[in-house]
Write a protein that holds these residues in place. Structure first.
Motif, mmCIF file in Angstrom:
data_model
loop_
_atom_site.group_PDB
_atom_site.id
_atom_site.type_symbol
_atom_site.label_atom_id
_atom_site.label_comp_id
_atom_site.label_asym_id
_atom_site.label_seq_id
_atom_site.Cartn_x
_atom_site.Cartn_y
_atom_site.Cartn_z
ATOM 1 N N TYR A 83 0.840 -1.197 0.000
ATOM 2 C CA TYR A 83 0.000 0.000 0.000
ATOM 3 C C TYR A 83 0.872 1.242 0.000
ATOM 4 O O TYR A 83 1.788 1.366 0.812
ATOM 5 N N TRP A 84 0.601 2.163 -0.948
ATOM 6 C CA TRP A 84 1.294 3.440 -1.033
ATOM 7 C C TRP A 84 0.486 4.517 -0.335
ATOM 8 O O TRP A 84 -0.718 4.660 -0.591
ATOM 9 N N ILE A 85 1.137 5.299 0.504
ATOM 10 C CA ILE A 85 0.539 6.493 1.111
ATOM 11 C C ILE A 85 0.993 7.648 0.220
ATOM 12 O O ILE A 85 2.186 7.916 0.092
ATOM 13 N N ASN A 86 0.024 8.285 -0.446
ATOM 14 C CA ASN A 86 0.295 9.211 -1.546
ATOM 15 C C ASN A 86 -0.390 10.556 -1.311
ATOM 16 O O ASN A 86 -1.452 10.826 -1.863
ATOM 17 N N PRO A 87 0.192 11.442 -0.487
ATOM 18 C CA PRO A 87 -0.454 12.722 -0.175
ATOM 19 C C PRO A 87 -0.495 13.672 -1.367
ATOM 20 O O PRO A 87 0.320 13.581 -2.275
ATOM 21 N N GLY A 88 -1.445 14.563 -1.331
ATOM 22 C CA GLY A 88 -1.580 15.585 -2.367
ATOM 23 C C GLY A 88 -3.039 15.909 -2.610
ATOM 24 O O GLY A 88 -3.912 15.090 -2.343
#
Length: 197
Positions: A83-88
């Motif tokens: 799982y990637w944690i991808n803020p923005g």
């Protein structure tokens, strides 16, 4: 080193985002049975590249995967996902999975192929699946704007020493290739450490 050339713009290159990770193998494979190695390999992608020039994302990302590996003589197969944690503002967290088959060609050189899939990392994005060849499991992209995808790569690893390695791969998307990956390539230098077997 990061390279970017968006449609209609000039080539940009320079330092990119930096990846830091640590691998912990909690199950060691049994060479005389089918029991594989199992490891976690969390990583942090630091925003060290110039995002205004397309050489980084401008944000810190994290990936939390689990990997499985089994060796059969000169052949190795491994894969897994996480799982990637991808803020923005328009980004969303996403899943990545893939599998590799590689063969040792010489004591210092391996070649392999890879098939991978990534769910959308942007709101309203499409899925991506792909195939790659290489001895390096392609890390998923945390770039802004990547839709769900599947891809294929071919690549290799050349070991200069036990601690210094050249990594390379090239490939393309199989799903939504026109929007996500008509052709891609990667070259990297890896430094490893820790106890040797």
């Amino acid at each position: 080193m990061a390279v970017d050339r968006a449609n209609g713009s000039s080539l940009q290159w320079g330092p990119g985002d930096t990846e830091f990770g640590i691998k912990y193998r909690f199950i060691e494979q049994n060479k005389s049975s089918w029991v594989p190695s199992v490891a976690i390999y969390p990583l942090l992608e630091a925003p060290t590249g110039d995002s205004a020039r397309g050489l980084g994302t401008g944000r810190t990302h994290a990936f939390v995967p689990i990997w499985v590996q089994k060796d059969f003589g000169d052949w190795t197969t491994y894969g897994g996902g996480g799982y990637w944690i991808n803020p923005g503002p328009t980004n969303k967290n996403y899943w990545f999975a893939g599998w590799v088959l590689e063969r040792k060609i010489t004591d210092k050189f391996m070649l392999g192929v890879e098939l991978f899939h990534q769910t959308p990392n942007v709101i309203g994005g499409m899925e991506l699946t792909g195939f790659s060849s290489g001895t390096l499991f392609r890390q998923p992209s945390s770039e802004i704007g990547v839709t769900q995808s599947t891809g294929f790569n071919i690549g290799g690893i050349y070991d200069f020493t036990n601690n210094y390695h050249l990594l390379f791969s090239f490939g393309r998307g199989l799903q939504h290739a026109k929007e996500t990956n008509e052709f891609s390539w990667y070259i990297g230098f890896e430094v490893t450490g820790g106890p040797t077997e």
